[in-house]
Design a protein around this motif. Structure first.
Motif, mmCIF file in Angstrom:
data_model
loop_
_atom_site.group_PDB
_atom_site.id
_atom_site.type_symbol
_atom_site.label_atom_id
_atom_site.label_comp_id
_atom_site.label_asym_id
_atom_site.label_seq_id
_atom_site.Cartn_x
_atom_site.Cartn_y
_atom_site.Cartn_z
ATOM 1 N N ALA A 90 -2.769 -42.626 -2.756
ATOM 2 C CA ALA A 90 -3.555 -42.299 -3.955
ATOM 3 C C ALA A 90 -3.302 -43.300 -5.071
ATOM 4 C CB ALA A 90 -3.222 -40.880 -4.418
ATOM 5 N N ASN A 91 -2.036 -43.678 -5.249
ATOM 6 C CA ASN A 91 -1.715 -44.651 -6.296
ATOM 7 C C ASN A 91 -2.211 -46.057 -5.970
ATOM 8 O OD1 ASN A 91 -0.512 -43.420 -8.589
ATOM 9 N ND2 ASN A 91 1.304 -42.923 -7.352
ATOM 10 N N LEU A 92 -2.297 -46.379 -4.677
ATOM 11 C CA LEU A 92 -2.899 -47.670 -4.304
ATOM 12 C C LEU A 92 -4.339 -47.730 -4.807
ATOM 13 C CD1 LEU A 92 -1.706 -48.346 -0.620
ATOM 14 C CD2 LEU A 92 -1.032 -49.596 -2.678
ATOM 15 N N ARG A 93 -5.041 -46.621 -4.699
ATOM 16 C CA ARG A 93 -6.437 -46.589 -5.145
ATOM 17 C C ARG A 93 -6.545 -46.489 -6.670
ATOM 18 N NH1 ARG A 93 -10.237 -46.093 -0.954
ATOM 19 N NH2 ARG A 93 -11.878 -45.483 -2.429
ATOM 20 N N LEU A 94 -5.689 -45.647 -7.270
ATOM 21 C CA LEU A 94 -5.819 -45.393 -8.707
ATOM 22 C C LEU A 94 -5.195 -46.481 -9.579
ATOM 23 C CD1 LEU A 94 -5.056 -41.556 -8.689
ATOM 24 C CD2 LEU A 94 -7.298 -42.658 -8.944
ATOM 25 N N LYS A 95 -3.995 -46.916 -9.229
ATOM 26 C CA LYS A 95 -3.281 -47.879 -10.083
ATOM 27 C C LYS A 95 -3.484 -49.337 -9.663
ATOM 28 C CE LYS A 95 0.325 -44.680 -11.605
ATOM 29 N NZ LYS A 95 1.772 -44.345 -11.620
ATOM 30 N N LEU A 96 -3.632 -49.567 -8.338
ATOM 31 C CA LEU A 96 -3.787 -50.941 -7.874
ATOM 32 C C LEU A 96 -5.224 -51.269 -7.490
ATOM 33 C CD1 LEU A 96 -0.650 -50.331 -7.561
ATOM 34 C CD2 LEU A 96 -0.680 -52.121 -5.825
ATOM 35 N N LYS A 97 -6.103 -50.278 -7.585
ATOM 36 C CA LYS A 97 -7.540 -50.461 -7.341
ATOM 37 C C LYS A 97 -7.870 -50.946 -5.928
ATOM 38 C CE LYS A 97 -8.076 -49.236 -11.581
ATOM 39 N NZ LYS A 97 -8.415 -47.815 -11.849
ATOM 40 N N ILE A 98 -7.046 -50.531 -4.954
ATOM 41 C CA ILE A 98 -7.335 -50.853 -3.556
ATOM 42 C C ILE A 98 -8.541 -50.027 -3.107
ATOM 43 C CG2 ILE A 98 -6.465 -50.729 -1.178
ATOM 44 C CD1 ILE A 98 -5.175 -52.941 -2.917
#
Length: 568
Positions: A90-98
């Motif tokens: 989830a953080n890859l998508r939310l914080k790192l924009k993956i």
């Protein structure tokens, strides 16, 4: 007879019946067209992603250990791994924009966090591209560019190498650090531990992920049969099919995970290689096994871990089998829990297996399997119970093989030729490399392995030689073209060629033949040091020979056989 005894007897009879059927079908392995089919049961391939496949039976073993560090005992249960990897995703998508299809590079040794990171990247819709953690900045930057990575995961001790690689590549992508101690997170980096332990992250964003079985999920780099490293596009279907193939009763080497039993598998082969990633990591997660990680290899740690963690399944490369056959610490006591040993990466002699079995001092399931990065990796495997240690067995389920001559015409039993493979585990292709794809795929869809093989009348296959130019150092692939390119960067060198020469311990090592520019003088030691600065330790040139001219064909191809002949 007790219920337990009756159940055990039914399992034995079932195995006997299946073995009988297998024996009966062996004569039909060869077709009239001289194709080798499989005697193993056909599989159904689930229409799902690797992420869904791995977690499908999570509710059966939530409290079982998924991964544990052999040195520290630090590890995760399956339930912890599921929750932490999803928070990381989830953080890859939310914080790192993956986003779906984005590549995330993983440059890590074998640590218990590796499976969580890998499955987390898939959960975020990303593609995993693994990098050897001992690579130099020169090697890392090339792979980051080729893979178009949007982030990289590494350890604090590799941070400087990664930062230098990003400078060389002129890239500015997020760096995620995995901390195994209480040190502060380095500046301008993300901390995996914080991303995965974030209890407030909104995991609903993972519902936006749209990945299909045909999408690429894993992008390791291989030299194929020749040349510089190429991105091998493995789809979810490729890996899922290969895991299903490993489960077929005639070849499977694991026992079911239950309340009272859990297989322990040693994670010593690197997870950054397809053998470790697919066979040891993803597949063993899917069956609820315990993965015991060995970060740094030395004989004392190795033998202590085998005994302490009651390792039942060992996936090995030849140097490990040789070690177990010769080292003083290798005893029937330290090896007492081993039930199955599967050798891969490079061929092994029968005498080497016999020396190991003498140390073991009992019977065990010892087999030699065959695979490639391009085949996810398992392609050929002997049945359980075989005692022919030279053969690699039969094509696995849903897989066909051909052995062909120089004109790609199939040959018959006991005739040598190039091994070709076709099956659901064969890669989609090399990324952005139509020329390489046209060279390795035949018009009827077979993959050219570059290995020379022979099959007997029953269809049992043996690898006899290698067509490919790759040098195998302790099971690692070393492409001559890569070292030749590095050598030609030296200001005094006009031309260079590299071949593998035999080595007692490493199998092979690189030897360089060098032509100097007119008027130039340079010592062999200086050239070795020049290469040493640019490549990983296993790729270092061991010998240098100076020539006036590199032998080449009329088409300009290096005549490596001529160079090798000078060392026989």
């Amino acid at each position: 007879m007790t219920t337990r005894s009756a159940s055990k007897m039914r399992r034995i009879l079932d195995c006997v019946n299946k073995s009988s059927k297998l024996m009966a079908r062996r004569n039909s392995v060869w077709t009239a067209e001289r194709t080798l089919t499989t005697p193993y049961d056909k599989i159904e391939i689930p229409n799902c992603t690797v992420y869904d496949y791995v977690w499908e039976n999570l509710e059966k073993w939530p409290e079982k250990t998924l991964s544990v560090c052999s040195a520290t005992g630090r590890g995760y249960t399956y339930e912890q791994a599921f929750n932490l990897s999803n928070a990381f995703a989830a953080n890859l998508r939310l914080k790192l924009k993956i986003r779906d299809g984005d590549t995330v590079s993983v440059m890590l040794p074998n640590i218990p966090d590796f499976p969580l990171i890998a499955i987390g990247i898939l959960g975020a819709g990303g593609v995993i591209s693994t990098i050897n953690p001992i690579y130099t900045p020169h090697e890392v930057q090339r792979q980051l560019i080729m893979s178009k990575s949007k982030a990289i995961v590494t350890m604090p001790e590799s941070l400087k190498v990664v930062q230098e690689a990003l400078k060389l590549a002129k890239l500015n992508i997020p760096i995620i650090i995995v901390k195994t101690n209480g040190d502060a997170t380095p500046e301008n980096t993300f901390c995996f531990n914080e991303l995965s332990e974030d209890v407030h992250v909104d995991k609903s964003c993972l519902k936006e992920v749209r990945r299909s079985p045909t999408d690429t999920c894993f992008l390791p780099y291989s030299s194929g049969t020749t040349g510089l490293p190429k991105g091998v596009e493995l789809s979810h279907r490729n890996l899922v099919a290969n895991m299903q193939q490993m489960n077929v009763s005639q070849i499977r080497n694991h026992e079911d995970t239950t309340e009272t039993h859990q297989d322990a598998v040693l994670g010593v082969l690197p997870f950054f290689h397809i053998y470790g990633a697919s066979v040891i990591m993803f597949h063993k997660m899917s069956i609820g096994a315990k993965i015991v990680t060995l970060t740094k290899f030395n004989p004392d740690n190795y033998f202590n871990t085998l005994e302490k963690y009651k390792i039942s399944i060992l996936y090995a490369a030849p140097p490990m089998i040789l070690l177990m056959g010769a080292h003083p610490a290798s005893t029937s006591e330290t090896l007492q829990h081993l039930r199955t040993v599967i050798n891969g990466a490079a061929p092994l002699g029968s005498q080497d297996v016999e020396r190991f079995l003498n140390k073991l001092n009992r019977k065990a399931d010892v087999r030699q399997a065959y695979g490639l990065t391009e085949t996810s990796p398992l392609a050929i495997m002997p049945p359980v119970g075989i005692e022919n240690y030279q053969t690699i067995g039969y094509p696995v389920s849903n897989t066909e093989a051909k052995i062909v001559d120089d004109n790609l015409r199939p040959v018959g039993p006991n005739q040598a030729g190039e091994l070709l493979l076709r099956g659901p585990q064969v890669m989609k292709g090399y990324r952005d490399n139509p020329k390489a794809n046209s060279e390795v795929f035949t018009v009827d869809g077979y993959f050219r392995t570059g290995d020379v093989a022979m099959a007997d009348e029953k269809g049992l296959i043996t690898i006899t030689d290698r067509l490919k130019e790759l040098i195998k150092v302790k099971g690692y692939q070393v492409p001559p073209a890569e070292l030749e390119a590095v050598l030609r960067e030296h200001p005094a060198i006009l031309d260079a060629a590299v071949v593998g020469i035999p080595h007692e311990v490493k199998g092979e090592v690189p030897k360089a033949f060098v032509v100097l520019k007119e008027g130039q003088k340079v010592e062999a030691k200086e050239i070795k040091n020049f290469v040493k600065e640019k490549v990983a330790p296993f790729k270092r040139v061991e010998e240098i020979e100076f020539l006036d001219k590199i032998p080449k064909s009329s088409a300009g191809k290096i005549l490596r056989k001529d160079l090798k002949a000078t060392n026989t």
